[in-house]
Design an enzyme around this catalytic site. Structure first.
Site, PDB file in Angstrom:
ATOM      1  N   THR A   1      43.775  38.294  39.031  1.00  0.00           N
ATOM      2  CA  THR A   1      43.348  38.696  38.333  1.00  0.00           C
ATOM      3  C   THR A   1      43.983  39.716  37.262  1.00  0.00           C
ATOM      4  OG1 THR A   1      41.084  37.554  38.311  1.00  0.00           O
ATOM      5  CG2 THR A   1      41.005  40.394  37.027  1.00  0.00           C
TER       6      THR A   1
ATOM      7  N   SER B   1      44.102  33.363  43.025  1.00  0.00           N
ATOM      8  CA  SER B   1      43.837  33.021  44.282  1.00  0.00           C
ATOM      9  C   SER B   1      43.337  31.754  44.970  1.00  0.00           C
ATOM     10  CB  SER B   1      43.585  34.158  45.025  1.00  0.00           C
ATOM     11  OG  SER B   1      42.592  34.594  45.181  1.00  0.00           O
ATOM     12  N   SER B   2      42.946  30.782  44.233  1.00  0.00           N
ATOM     13  CA  SER B   2      41.275  29.855  44.358  1.00  0.00           C
ATOM     14  C   SER B   2      42.568  28.551  44.912  1.00  0.00           C
ATOM     15  CB  SER B   2      40.890  29.411  43.289  1.00  0.00           C
ATOM     16  OG  SER B   2      40.020  30.481  43.054  1.00  0.00           O
TER      17      SER B   2
ATOM     18  N   CYS C   1      25.112  35.727  58.682  1.00  0.00           N
ATOM     19  CA  CYS C   1      24.918  37.467  58.627  1.00  0.00           C
ATOM     20  C   CYS C   1      26.557  37.580  58.642  1.00  0.00           C
ATOM     21  CB  CYS C   1      24.342  38.109  59.622  1.00  0.00           C
ATOM     22  SG  CYS C   1      22.152  37.214  59.201  1.00  0.00           S
TER      23      CYS C   1
HETATM   24  N1  ASP Z   1      40.130  34.495  40.227  1.00  0.00           N
HETATM   25  C1  ASP Z   1      40.992  35.088  40.629  1.00  0.00           C
HETATM   26  C2  ASP Z   1      42.456  34.847  41.894  1.00  0.00           C
HETATM   27  O1  ASP Z   1      41.594  35.149  43.333  1.00  0.00           O
HETATM   28  C3  ASP Z   1      39.655  35.724  40.675  1.00  0.00           C
HETATM   29  C4  ASP Z   1      40.266  37.988  40.785  1.00  0.00           C
HETATM   30  O2  ASP Z   1      40.942  37.580  41.072  1.00  0.00           O
HETATM   31  O3  ASP Z   1      39.502  38.998  40.932  1.00  0.00           O
HETATM   32  O4  ASP Z   1      42.826  35.196  41.061  1.00  0.00           O
END
Ligand code: ASP
Length: 336
Positions: free
Chosen positions: A13, A59-60, A274
């Site tokens: 992001t 990053s997904s 947890c």
């Molecule tokens: N979907 C974005 C990523 O992980 C979310 C982020 O960077 O906050 O690349």
């Protein structure tokens, strides 16, 4: 002499712009934003070089190949810089930070992961402070380990977990003290930084090792998981209830299936759903059967750390007994 920090931009992001189907990483947006950061040019700040990944990723889409790429990028430049800042998406940052903590053996320089919840190109972005403070931490050379810096907190990478998709404080390490708090001053917990080292820095890449994570839930139909328990599966992390408990009374019980996995040579690691506390196998009757079939306690490791540690150890071609033993030992601060 001026210190030197290398920023490795992998995506996330922090450097994203709005696209037709939602946020996507951008090279120019990140570079423009960083070049306009006046704080990075002030006296006393380190010299900065930026290395950019191609392609830039949400990053997904990170995988073992990208973890190796980050490790290789650090390894190639290790002697040229005082520290490294990895700009990375928040979604899988804890997995990458855990993986790198294992792969960068005997690390003696700071490697600080950071990112943001709002892109740098937008109003109220948290990216500016996250980058500037991470660069300072990387050049300070005190927290010489893989860490995550976010919203005033420096935490151990292999203890981290993403806690929030909306708050600026996106990460926490519930089983481990923060390495530093950044208020007016950056206060390091010096005695706590830097887990043990026993030799020279070495980058140990990972192989494509098939592992799995299974989360327990009330009423789980265990038969569904039988098909994935083949000889190909090297290790599985069970995300159990509380102190390591699984449902044992339901029809189609889990134990025969896990037993099959164990006989196939699949290592079964028991973690907890947890976020705080530790697994304690045998404390309840509902966990005793796991001991009987040779499952290994993940103690107070996060699922992210347990899963990446499994891949790291299997990549070293150790015997299953050696891997079981090392899963219970502290390698880089990942367990208490
Ligand atoms: N979907 C974005 C990523 O992980 C979310 C982020 O960077 O906050 O690349």
């Amino acid at each position: 002499m001026n210190k030197k920090v290398c920023i490795i931009y992998t995506g996330g992001t922090i450097g994203m712009v709005s696209g037709e189907h939602g946020y996507v990483p951008s090279s120019s947006a990140l570079f423009e934003a960083i070049h306009s950061m006046k704080d990075l040019k002030k006296a006393g700040m380190p010299q900065i070089d930026i290395v950019q990944f191609d392609p830039l990723l949400d990053s997904s889409n990170m995988s073992i190949a990208e973890w190796n790429k980050i490790g290789e990028a650090i390894n190639e430049r290790y002697d040229q810089y005082d520290g490294f800042v990895i700009l990375h998406g928040t979604d899988t940052m804890s997995y990458s930070a855990s993986a790198l903590a294992f792969m960068l053996e005997n690390l003696d320089k700071p490697v600080v992961f950071t990112g943001s919840q709002i892109p740098l190109c937008e109003i109220r972005s948290d990216g500016y402070n996250n980058i500037v403070t991470s660069v300072i931490i990387a050049s300070d050379g005190i927290a010489r380990e893989v860490s995550i810096y976010f919203d005033g907190k420096l935490i151990r990478g292999c203890r981290s977990t993403k806690m929030s998709s909306t708050h600026f404080a996106a990460f926490d390490s519930p089983n481990c003290e923060n390495l530093a708090e950044a208020g007016i001053n950056i206060e390091y917990k010096k005695d706590y930084c830097c887990p043990q080292r026993n030799g020279k820095f070495r980058f140990s890449p990972m192989k494509e090792v098939p592992v799995g994570i299974i989360k327990m839930f009330p009423g789980i139909h265990f038969q569904i998981f039988e098909s994935i328990m083949t000889e190909q599966l090297k290790g599985v992390v069970l995300e159990t209830f509380g102190a390591g408990n699984i449902p044992t009374s339901s029809s189609g019980a889990l134990i025969p299936i896990i037993d099959k996995a164990y006989k196939n040579g699949t290592l079964v690691i028991v973690c907890s759903q947890c976020v705080q506390g530790s697994v304690s196998l045998g404390a309840y009757e509902t966990s005793k059967a796991l001991i009987d079939i040779g499952a290994v306690s993940g103690k107070d490791m996060t699922t992210e750390a347990a899963m990446t540690k499994l891949i790291y150890l299997f990549s070293k071609d150790l015997s299953i007994d050696e891997i079981s033993l090392k899963m219970t030992e502290n390698l880089c601060g990942e367990l208490t």
